[in-house]
Structure formats: C-alpha cells, structure tokens
Motif scaffolding. Structure first.
Motif, PDB file in Angstrom:
ATOM      1  N   THR A  58      94.922  46.615 -12.190  1.00 28.80           N
ATOM      2  CA  THR A  58      93.568  47.079 -11.883  1.00 28.80           C
ATOM      3  C   THR A  58      93.616  48.569 -11.583  1.00 28.80           C
ATOM      4  OG1 THR A  58      93.805  46.561  -9.532  1.00 28.80           O
ATOM      5  CG2 THR A  58      92.830  44.849 -10.930  1.00 28.80           C
ATOM      6  N   TYR A  59      92.455  49.189 -11.708  1.00 32.61           N
ATOM      7  CA  TYR A  59      92.371  50.625 -11.420  1.00 32.61           C
ATOM      8  C   TYR A  59      90.953  50.945 -11.004  1.00 32.61           C
ATOM      9  CZ  TYR A  59      93.078  55.648 -11.845  1.00 32.61           C
ATOM     10  OH  TYR A  59      93.184  56.980 -11.570  1.00 32.61           O
ATOM     11  N   TYR A  60      90.818  51.898 -10.055  1.00 35.04           N
ATOM     12  CA  TYR A  60      89.505  52.247  -9.518  1.00 35.04           C
ATOM     13  C   TYR A  60      89.315  53.764  -9.503  1.00 35.04           C
ATOM     14  CZ  TYR A  60      89.870  47.499  -7.680  1.00 35.04           C
ATOM     15  OH  TYR A  60      90.028  46.134  -7.555  1.00 35.04           O
ATOM     16  N   THR A  61      88.082  54.163  -9.652  1.00 37.65           N
ATOM     17  CA  THR A  61      87.790  55.563  -9.420  1.00 37.65           C
ATOM     18  C   THR A  61      87.911  55.836  -7.930  1.00 37.65           C
ATOM     19  OG1 THR A  61      86.247  57.340  -9.984  1.00 37.65           O
ATOM     20  CG2 THR A  61      85.282  55.327  -9.104  1.00 37.65           C
ATOM     21  N   ASP A  62      88.254  57.060  -7.574  1.00 43.25           N
ATOM     22  CA  ASP A  62      88.563  57.376  -6.169  1.00 43.25           C
ATOM     23  C   ASP A  62      87.414  57.045  -5.220  1.00 43.25           C
ATOM     24  OD1 ASP A  62      90.610  60.373  -6.741  1.00 43.25           O
ATOM     25  OD2 ASP A  62      91.085  58.237  -6.803  1.00 43.25           O
ATOM     26  N   SER A  63      86.198  57.246  -5.654  1.00 40.41           N
ATOM     27  CA  SER A  63      85.057  57.093  -4.749  1.00 40.41           C
ATOM     28  C   SER A  63      84.797  55.649  -4.320  1.00 40.41           C
ATOM     29  CB  SER A  63      83.795  57.679  -5.381  1.00 40.41           C
ATOM     30  OG  SER A  63      83.454  56.973  -6.558  1.00 40.41           O
ATOM     31  N   VAL A  64      85.403  54.674  -5.014  1.00 44.09           N
ATOM     32  CA  VAL A  64      85.174  53.276  -4.643  1.00 44.09           C
ATOM     33  C   VAL A  64      86.435  52.581  -4.133  1.00 44.09           C
ATOM     34  CG1 VAL A  64      83.347  53.161  -6.386  1.00 44.09           C
ATOM     35  CG2 VAL A  64      85.587  52.182  -6.905  1.00 44.09           C
ATOM     36  N   LYS A  65      87.560  53.260  -4.158  1.00 50.43           N
ATOM     37  CA  LYS A  65      88.808  52.653  -3.693  1.00 50.43           C
ATOM     38  C   LYS A  65      88.667  52.206  -2.241  1.00 50.43           C
ATOM     39  CE  LYS A  65      92.080  54.992  -6.756  1.00 50.43           C
ATOM     40  NZ  LYS A  65      93.126  56.052  -6.868  1.00 50.43           N
ATOM     41  N   GLY A  66      89.127  50.993  -1.973  1.00 43.20           N
ATOM     42  CA  GLY A  66      89.038  50.443  -0.628  1.00 43.20           C
ATOM     43  C   GLY A  66      87.707  49.777  -0.322  1.00 43.20           C
ATOM     44  N   ARG A  67      86.718  49.956  -1.204  1.00 35.84           N
ATOM     45  CA  ARG A  67      85.403  49.341  -0.977  1.00 35.84           C
ATOM     46  C   ARG A  67      85.053  48.319  -2.070  1.00 35.84           C
ATOM     47  NH1 ARG A  67      80.874  52.308  -1.319  1.00 35.84           N
ATOM     48  NH2 ARG A  67      81.729  53.829  -2.801  1.00 35.84           N
ATOM     49  N   PHE A  68      85.469  48.579  -3.298  1.00 35.86           N
ATOM     50  CA  PHE A  68      85.155  47.701  -4.425  1.00 35.86           C
ATOM     51  C   PHE A  68      86.427  46.963  -4.868  1.00 35.86           C
ATOM     52  CE2 PHE A  68      81.350  50.221  -6.416  1.00 35.86           C
ATOM     53  CZ  PHE A  68      80.726  50.249  -5.170  1.00 35.86           C
ATOM     54  N   THR A  69      86.233  45.748  -5.358  1.00 35.45           N
ATOM     55  CA  THR A  69      87.340  44.972  -5.900  1.00 35.45           C
ATOM     56  C   THR A  69      86.907  44.335  -7.215  1.00 35.45           C
ATOM     57  OG1 THR A  69      88.153  44.459  -3.683  1.00 35.45           O
ATOM     58  CG2 THR A  69      88.967  43.095  -5.497  1.00 35.45           C
ATOM     59  N   ILE A  70      87.687  44.585  -8.264  1.00 32.68           N
ATOM     60  CA  ILE A  70      87.440  43.953  -9.545  1.00 32.68           C
ATOM     61  C   ILE A  70      88.372  42.752  -9.680  1.00 32.68           C
ATOM     62  CG2 ILE A  70      89.070  45.444 -10.794  1.00 32.68           C
ATOM     63  CD1 ILE A  70      87.115  45.344 -13.191  1.00 32.68           C
ATOM     64  N   SER A  71      87.856  41.678 -10.247  1.00 29.73           N
ATOM     65  CA  SER A  71      88.664  40.484 -10.470  1.00 29.73           C
ATOM     66  C   SER A  71      88.120  39.759 -11.694  1.00 29.73           C
ATOM     67  CB  SER A  71      88.644  39.570  -9.248  1.00 29.73           C
ATOM     68  OG  SER A  71      87.323  39.120  -8.980  1.00 29.73           O
ATOM     69  N   ARG A  72      88.889  38.790 -12.181  1.00 34.06           N
ATOM     70  CA  ARG A  72      88.429  38.030 -13.336  1.00 34.06           C
ATOM     71  C   ARG A  72      88.888  36.591 -13.231  1.00 34.06           C
ATOM     72  NH1 ARG A  72      90.452  40.917 -18.464  1.00 34.06           N
ATOM     73  NH2 ARG A  72      89.653  39.067 -19.539  1.00 34.06           N
ATOM     74  N   ASP A  73      88.128  35.714 -13.849  1.00 29.58           N
ATOM     75  CA  ASP A  73      88.480  34.305 -13.942  1.00 29.58           C
ATOM     76  C   ASP A  73      88.444  33.957 -15.420  1.00 29.58           C
ATOM     77  OD1 ASP A  73      88.635  31.537 -14.000  1.00 29.58           O
ATOM     78  OD2 ASP A  73      87.413  31.287 -12.219  1.00 29.58           O
ATOM     79  N   ASN A  74      89.605  33.919 -16.049  1.00 22.40           N
ATOM     80  CA  ASN A  74      89.642  33.696 -17.495  1.00 22.40           C
ATOM     81  C   ASN A  74      89.194  32.281 -17.868  1.00 22.40           C
ATOM     82  OD1 ASN A  74      90.406  36.311 -17.984  1.00 22.40           O
ATOM     83  ND2 ASN A  74      92.568  35.832 -18.346  1.00 22.40           N
TER      84      ASN A  74
END
Length: 126
Positions: A58-74
């Motif tokens: 996973t990778y995040y833009t700096d402004s959302v790191k620590g606040r947003f989480t991306i995940s997936r359910d295949n």
C-alpha cells in the motif's frame, strides 16, 4: 475490462470518519491494482492511496498518512478507503481507479490507471 462503482461518500464534520467502497465487476478483480484519487473544485485530480492486487503493498500521499487506510477484499471484489480524522481540506470528489497488474509495485500517476468509477462526493464541514 472492469467496471467500478463507488459509494459511501457524504457530509461529515471535521474530525469525523467515512468509509468509501468501490465495487468492481468484469475482469477478475485480483488481476488489478487499485487506487483512490480525489479532485477538489478548481484543482487537478490527485493521488490519495493505492493497493497492490494482493493487498501486500500500500502507499499513501503524505497528507493522509496515519488518517486513511486502503484495503481490499478480493472475495467481494471490493476496495475500501477508511478515512478518519477528516479535515475540511479533504473535501473533494473521490474516485476509485484500477490498473492491470500482478506486481507489488505501486503506481501513483493517474495516467497509469485505465479504469475509473464515477466518483463519490465527500464534504467535510469545519
């Protein structure tokens, strides 16, 4: 080809949370890396977060790191974006995007993604 439909946007107060979902149909979901982008009025569409086909990277833009989480359910053909501690500057239309890839490498350029959803509005009030 894959079709993408976002949901979960809305109006929330600063400090609140929302979870966006993006349901995919069409080509096997586990052959696509997924990304979230956003576009505020008068601004360019910008990268927010991305996840590899397996969820292993996973990778995040700096402004959302620590606040947003991306995940997936295949198994459910769905990618999520959990957004916490929302700020007024997070207000934008959020788009889900897909690119064919079975690599763990993350791409952040919007031109790297061939398939896009219609977007969902997120508004954060102060």
């Amino acid at each position: 080809q894959v079709q993408l439909v976002e949901s979960g946007g809305g109006l929330v107060q600063a400090g609140g949370s929302l979870r966006l979902s993006c349901a995919a149909s069409g080509h096997p979901f586990n052959t696509y890396a997924m990304g979230w982008f956003r576009q505020a009025p008068g601004k360019e569409r910008e990268f927010v977060a991305a996840i590899s086909w397996s969820g292993g990277s996973t990778y995040y833009t700096d402004s959302v790191k620590g606040r947003f989480t991306i995940s997936r359910d295949n198994a459910k053909n769905t990618v999520y974006l959990q957004m916490n501690s929302l700020k007024p500057e997070d207000t934008a239309v959020y788009y889900c995007a897909a690119r064919r890839s079975t690599s763990q490498m993350i791409r952040v350029g919007k031109n790297e993604y061939a398939y896009w959803g219609q977007g969902t509005q997120v508004t954060v009030s102060s």
